[in-house]
Structure formats: C-alpha cells, structure tokens
Motif scaffolding. Structure first.
Motif, PDB file in Angstrom:
ATOM      1  N   ASN A  36      49.511  31.275  46.163  1.00 30.45           N
ATOM      2  CA  ASN A  36      50.782  31.904  45.808  1.00 30.45           C
ATOM      3  C   ASN A  36      50.648  32.587  44.454  1.00 30.45           C
ATOM      4  O   ASN A  36      49.669  32.377  43.719  1.00 30.45           O
ATOM      5  N   GLY A  37      51.622  33.428  44.133  1.00 25.06           N
ATOM      6  CA  GLY A  37      51.536  34.218  42.914  1.00 25.06           C
ATOM      7  C   GLY A  37      51.556  33.404  41.643  1.00 25.06           C
ATOM      8  O   GLY A  37      50.862  33.722  40.673  1.00 25.06           O
ATOM      9  N   ARG A  38      52.338  32.313  41.618  1.00 27.40           N
ATOM     10  CA  ARG A  38      52.385  31.479  40.418  1.00 27.40           C
ATOM     11  C   ARG A  38      51.042  30.828  40.157  1.00 27.40           C
ATOM     12  O   ARG A  38      50.553  30.792  39.029  1.00 27.40           O
ATOM     13  N   GLU A  39      50.426  30.308  41.221  1.00 24.58           N
ATOM     14  CA  GLU A  39      49.099  29.702  41.083  1.00 24.58           C
ATOM     15  C   GLU A  39      48.070  30.745  40.656  1.00 24.58           C
ATOM     16  O   GLU A  39      47.147  30.443  39.893  1.00 24.58           O
ATOM     17  N   ALA A  40      48.237  31.997  41.117  1.00 17.97           N
ATOM     18  CA  ALA A  40      47.319  33.065  40.734  1.00 17.97           C
ATOM     19  C   ALA A  40      47.350  33.299  39.226  1.00 17.97           C
ATOM     20  O   ALA A  40      46.301  33.468  38.584  1.00 17.97           O
ATOM     21  N   VAL A  41      48.557  33.304  38.652  1.00 15.20           N
ATOM     22  CA  VAL A  41      48.674  33.492  37.200  1.00 15.20           C
ATOM     23  C   VAL A  41      48.001  32.333  36.463  1.00 15.20           C
ATOM     24  O   VAL A  41      47.220  32.534  35.518  1.00 15.20           O
ATOM     25  N   GLU A  42      48.293  31.106  36.899  1.00 15.07           N
ATOM     26  CA  GLU A  42      47.728  29.925  36.233  1.00 15.07           C
ATOM     27  C   GLU A  42      46.205  29.920  36.305  1.00 15.07           C
ATOM     28  O   GLU A  42      45.522  29.631  35.311  1.00 15.07           O
ATOM     29  N   LYS A  43      45.654  30.254  37.467  1.00 17.76           N
ATOM     30  CA  LYS A  43      44.199  30.221  37.613  1.00 17.76           C
ATOM     31  C   LYS A  43      43.518  31.395  36.913  1.00 17.76           C
ATOM     32  O   LYS A  43      42.384  31.281  36.470  1.00 17.76           O
ATOM     33  N   THR A  44      44.233  32.493  36.785  1.00 17.96           N
ATOM     34  CA  THR A  44      43.677  33.601  36.001  1.00 17.96           C
ATOM     35  C   THR A  44      43.509  33.182  34.547  1.00 17.96           C
ATOM     36  O   THR A  44      42.497  33.471  33.905  1.00 17.96           O
ATOM     37  N   LEU A  45      44.515  32.477  34.023  1.00 14.78           N
ATOM     38  CA  LEU A  45      44.444  32.035  32.633  1.00 14.78           C
ATOM     39  C   LEU A  45      43.373  30.965  32.430  1.00 14.78           C
ATOM     40  O   LEU A  45      42.680  30.960  31.407  1.00 14.78           O
ATOM     41  N   SER A  46      43.217  30.055  33.398  1.00 20.39           N
ATOM     42  CA  SER A  46      42.262  28.961  33.221  1.00 20.39           C
ATOM     43  C   SER A  46      40.827  29.353  33.575  1.00 20.39           C
ATOM     44  O   SER A  46      39.878  28.936  32.914  1.00 20.39           O
ATOM     45  N   LEU A  60      56.743  31.390  46.233  1.00 18.88           N
ATOM     46  CA  LEU A  60      56.927  31.080  44.812  1.00 18.88           C
ATOM     47  C   LEU A  60      56.942  32.326  43.928  1.00 18.88           C
ATOM     48  O   LEU A  60      57.830  32.490  43.105  1.00 18.88           O
ATOM     49  N   MET A  61      55.951  33.182  44.088  1.00 18.98           N
ATOM     50  CA  MET A  61      55.917  34.440  43.340  1.00 18.98           C
ATOM     51  C   MET A  61      55.155  35.455  44.166  1.00 18.98           C
ATOM     52  O   MET A  61      54.045  35.186  44.615  1.00 18.98           O
ATOM     53  N   ASP A  62      55.745  36.648  44.392  1.00 16.84           N
ATOM     54  CA  ASP A  62      55.065  37.654  45.201  1.00 16.84           C
ATOM     55  C   ASP A  62      53.949  38.325  44.399  1.00 16.84           C
ATOM     56  O   ASP A  62      53.813  38.121  43.184  1.00 16.84           O
ATOM     57  N   GLY A  63      53.166  39.137  45.092  1.00 16.16           N
ATOM     58  CA  GLY A  63      51.995  39.746  44.473  1.00 16.16           C
ATOM     59  C   GLY A  63      52.311  40.666  43.321  1.00 16.16           C
ATOM     60  O   GLY A  63      51.612  40.671  42.305  1.00 16.16           O
ATOM     61  N   ILE A  64      53.377  41.462  43.450  1.00 19.28           N
ATOM     62  CA  ILE A  64      53.717  42.396  42.378  1.00 19.28           C
ATOM     63  C   ILE A  64      54.135  41.652  41.116  1.00 19.28           C
ATOM     64  O   ILE A  64      53.702  41.990  39.999  1.00 19.28           O
ATOM     65  N   SER A  65      54.962  40.637  41.275  1.00 17.29           N
ATOM     66  CA  SER A  65      55.364  39.839  40.110  1.00 17.29           C
ATOM     67  C   SER A  65      54.153  39.169  39.483  1.00 17.29           C
ATOM     68  O   SER A  65      54.042  39.086  38.248  1.00 17.29           O
ATOM     69  N   SER A  66      53.240  38.698  40.313  1.00 12.98           N
ATOM     70  CA  SER A  66      52.021  38.066  39.806  1.00 12.98           C
ATOM     71  C   SER A  66      51.165  39.059  39.033  1.00 12.98           C
ATOM     72  O   SER A  66      50.627  38.747  37.966  1.00 12.98           O
ATOM     73  N   VAL A  67      51.039  40.275  39.564  1.00  9.58           N
ATOM     74  CA  VAL A  67      50.271  41.318  38.865  1.00  9.58           C
ATOM     75  C   VAL A  67      50.865  41.574  37.480  1.00  9.58           C
ATOM     76  O   VAL A  67      50.144  41.656  36.472  1.00  9.58           O
ATOM     77  N   ARG A  68      52.192  41.703  37.412  1.00 12.71           N
ATOM     78  CA  ARG A  68      52.843  41.961  36.114  1.00 12.71           C
ATOM     79  C   ARG A  68      52.563  40.836  35.123  1.00 12.71           C
ATOM     80  O   ARG A  68      52.262  41.088  33.946  1.00 12.71           O
ATOM     81  N   GLU A  69      52.662  39.590  35.591  1.00  9.20           N
ATOM     82  CA  GLU A  69      52.404  38.444  34.712  1.00  9.20           C
ATOM     83  C   GLU A  69      50.961  38.445  34.216  1.00  9.20           C
ATOM     84  O   GLU A  69      50.687  38.222  33.039  1.00  9.20           O
ATOM     85  N   ILE A  70      50.050  38.692  35.132  1.00 13.54           N
ATOM     86  CA  ILE A  70      48.631  38.680  34.771  1.00 13.54           C
ATOM     87  C   ILE A  70      48.315  39.786  33.771  1.00 13.54           C
ATOM     88  O   ILE A  70      47.606  39.571  32.781  1.00 13.54           O
ATOM     89  N   MET A  71      48.855  40.982  34.015  1.00 16.12           N
ATOM     90  CA  MET A  71      48.552  42.102  33.123  1.00 16.12           C
ATOM     91  C   MET A  71      49.178  41.911  31.747  1.00 16.12           C
ATOM     92  O   MET A  71      48.731  42.495  30.763  1.00 16.12           O
ATOM     93  N   THR A  72      50.225  41.083  31.669  1.00 14.75           N
ATOM     94  CA  THR A  72      50.829  40.768  30.374  1.00 14.75           C
ATOM     95  C   THR A  72      50.036  39.694  29.635  1.00 14.75           C
ATOM     96  O   THR A  72      49.795  39.802  28.423  1.00 14.75           O
ATOM     97  N   GLN A  73      49.617  38.650  30.374  1.00 16.09           N
ATOM     98  CA  GLN A  73      49.005  37.491  29.728  1.00 16.09           C
ATOM     99  C   GLN A  73      47.477  37.534  29.675  1.00 16.09           C
ATOM    100  O   GLN A  73      46.887  37.066  28.704  1.00 16.09           O
ATOM    101  N   GLN A  74      46.839  38.060  30.710  1.00 18.21           N
ATOM    102  CA  GLN A  74      45.375  38.074  30.772  1.00 18.21           C
ATOM    103  C   GLN A  74      44.946  39.282  31.601  1.00 18.21           C
ATOM    104  O   GLN A  74      44.570  39.155  32.758  1.00 18.21           O
ATOM    105  N   PRO A  75      45.009  40.500  31.034  1.00  9.80           N
ATOM    106  CA  PRO A  75      44.707  41.701  31.814  1.00  9.80           C
ATOM    107  C   PRO A  75      43.357  41.611  32.531  1.00  9.80           C
ATOM    108  O   PRO A  75      42.328  41.354  31.909  1.00  9.80           O
ATOM    109  N   THR A  76      43.407  41.794  33.841  1.00  9.26           N
ATOM    110  CA  THR A  76      42.242  41.629  34.705  1.00  9.26           C
ATOM    111  C   THR A  76      42.316  42.666  35.819  1.00  9.26           C
ATOM    112  O   THR A  76      43.398  42.897  36.369  1.00  9.26           O
ATOM    113  N   PRO A  77      41.206  43.305  36.181  1.00  6.91           N
ATOM    114  CA  PRO A  77      41.237  44.248  37.309  1.00  6.91           C
ATOM    115  C   PRO A  77      41.674  43.549  38.593  1.00  6.91           C
ATOM    116  O   PRO A  77      41.145  42.489  38.941  1.00  6.91           O
ATOM    117  N   ILE A  78      42.642  44.137  39.301  1.00  4.36           N
ATOM    118  CA  ILE A  78      43.200  43.527  40.511  1.00  4.36           C
ATOM    119  C   ILE A  78      43.101  44.497  41.677  1.00  4.36           C
ATOM    120  O   ILE A  78      43.520  45.656  41.579  1.00  4.36           O
TER     121      ILE A  78
END
Length: 341
Positions: A36-46, A60-78
């Motif tokens: 899920n998108g929330r787990e994606a953000v957490e695992k990107t950070l860890s 829990l969190m869709d892909g677009i919301s997850s992309v936004r979170e990731i690009m804010t906290q840990q920018p990564t090519p997606i």
C-alpha cells in the motif's frame, strides 16, 4: 554494485512477477516490497532504494499520494504501472505531475505470459531511471545559457520529447502568451489513449490553445498541436497537417524525426525545432535535415532533463544552435520568435 528496487503493488501476484523479472538481471535487485502507499513511503525512508515501481490503486494511500509523499521526504525515481484507458491516462498524468518519472502499461497477462519485450522494457527503464539524470536539478533560468541572434523570421515551432516530456512541456507551454505568433507542433512519445487527455490538460493550463492534431487541419498562430499517440504527424503543405498510420518499421509512433523532416520542404529555414528530455535519439536525424535547410535547433540543457538521451544526441552531433535550461526555453521562444532574434 546492483541497483536497489522497491516494488509497490497491492497484488501479491503482480509484485512476485515484477520481483522475478528484476532479480533475474544481475544489475538489479529487489530491496523490498510494499502492498500500500503508506508502507511504500515508510520503506522508501528506511530502505532508500535507487528506484521504485508503483501501482496506483492501493489501500490506505493511493499511488499518487504516495508519490507526493516520497518526493517530499525522500526524492526517488518512480516508475508507475498504468492502465491504458482514458481514466488511466488521467491518473498517470496526475502521477507524473506529482513527481513520477515514467510509466509502463499494467497487464497481468503480459507480465505473467513470458513476454520478453515487456521484461526488456521494464529492465531498461529501471536501469535508466536509476541513473544520475533521473531526478533533475533545475538551475536558475540563466544558468549555462549561450544565446544567439538569428536573421530569419520563424513561422513554425517544433517540439519533440519523450521520458519526462509531459512535465517539461507543461513548464514550457504554460509560459507562452496567448498571442504567440507561430503554430507549434508537439511530438511526445505517449500511447494513443493518453494524448487526448494530455492535450485537454495542457489546454486548460495554457494561455495558448492546445489540441490533439487532426488530419487535414490548418495551423493557426497561438495554437499547439499534439501528435496522436500511435500515429505519425507530418506536414502536407504550408500550415497543413497530415495524420497517418505511417511505416511500421519506425520505432516511434509518433516519431520526432518524421515530423521534423517533413517541415524542411515547406518552411525552409523558418523553423525553430526544440528537443526536450527523453530516452534514445529520436529527433537527431530530423534535426540534421532541418540544419541542412538552415533551420534552428535547440536542445534542453542536460542537467534539467529527466533523461538527457534525446537532447544529448543533438548536442553530440553538433546540431544544437543553443543548449538551454528547461525554465529558460519559453522566454527564449518569445524573444526569438516574436522579435525575429
């Protein structure tokens, strides 16, 4: 060292198929997975992967919301997996706006059926997106720019793009005034189901008029025409478009080379061609033909590209009259086209 990939999808079957393809290539390795998108953000950070594959529809969190979170906290090519529907096109374009770099059609049949072409494309995209250009650093508009004066008056602008192009085109076209004095032809590598939605989106964002190109239509100043995905766009006369299926031997539909080359006969040296971010070298041979006719060719500056393959192909072939950072291109277009250099 191999490239670490985080695989994100709520389907365990799809995750397993993607993991199998990735782990079969020694240059890649799966460092983790998320459902899920929330787990994606957490695992990107860890885990801090080098690149991420991302689904859209997840709990829990869709892909677009997850992309936004990731690009804010840990920018990564997606790399997004997308459905080839009109709704899928809109979702994919939203994901690209949110910060995703590229996309692939999502097909359970193809990924489970041993399609070697899909495997090759997936591996190639992951390897490319994990490279140093996958997260562009946009310099100030004046950085690294060499400007030139031109004697001719321009009557047509051509813009070619591929990976990273939808966002780059948005940044350029939204800065043009409603009275921009030339028609603009846009050749962006996209599936056929995507281009109508993309044209509608650009038209809503821009002062100029943007539409998907139609066979036989006349070109007008202050308007941009997007080549339909899966088709070829050519000029059949001055200010007249031709849309056709084209030669099956061409790698790209639409092809930047084909549209660029077709302008030489009708516009001579009065064409300004711009090559934006993209994988490969589409546009180089068309630019070569334009230069033989004394037209002007610009390339996007490499550090501002998502993927600098297409612009670098232009510069390495010594075909670029100017190499311009993305955020300066619209300003230069207005300076050169409106006032004739």
């Amino acid at each position: 060292m191999s490239i670490g990939v985080l695989v994100v999808d709520d389907s365990g079957f799809f995750r397993q198929q993607v993991k199998t393809i990735i782990n079969a290539d020694p240059r890649l390795r799966v460092v983790g997975e998320a459902s899920n998108g929330r787990e994606a953000v957490e695992k990107t950070l860890s885990l801090q992967p080098d690149v991420i594959t991302m689904d859209y529809e997840m709990p829990l969190m869709d892909g677009i919301s997850s992309v936004r979170e990731i690009m804010t906290q840990q920018p990564t090519p997606i790399l997004m997996f997308s459905s080839l529907t009109i709704e899928g096109a809109r979702i994919t374009l939203d994901a690209l706006d949110a910060g995703a770099v590229d996309f692939l059609p999502k097909s359970y049949e193809r990924i489970s059926g041993g399609h070697s072409s899909l495997k090759q494309i997936l591996v190639a995209k992951l390897l490319t997106l994990a490279g140093p250009r996958a997260a562009p650093n946009l310099p100030s508009p004046s950085a690294g720019q060499r400007t030139t004066s031109y004697a001719q008056d321009f009557e047509l602008v051509l813009i070619g793009a591929s990976t990273g192009g939808p966002v780059a085109l948005q940044k350029v076209l939204t800065q043009l005034p409603v009275n921009f004095p030339c028609p603009i032809l846009i050749i962006q590598h996209l599936p056929g189901t995507f281009t109508a939605s993309f044209a509608e989106r650009l038209n809503a964002q821009c002062a100029i008029h943007v539409q998907q190109a139609v066979d036989g239509q006349d070109l007008a100043p202050g308007s941009a025409y997007l080549a339909p995905g899966g088709m070829q766009m050519m000029l059949s006369g001055k200010n007249r478009l031709r849309i056709l299926a084209g030669d099956a031997r061409l790698n790209y539909k639409p092809s930047v080379d084909l549209t660029f080359g077709s302008a030489v006969k009708y516009y001579g040296n009065r064409t300004l061609a711009i090559v934006l971010t993209g994988m490969g070298a589409d546009g180089r041979e068309g630019a070569r033909l334009l230069k033989q006719g004394n037209s002007v060719v610009w390339a996007q500056e490499a550090s501002t590209c998502v993927i600098d393959g297409m612009p670098s192909a232009i510069t390495k072939a010594n075909l670029a009259d100017e190499v311009i950072p993305l955020l300066s291109i619209a300003q230069r277009m207005v300076e050169v086209v409106r006032y004739g250099g």
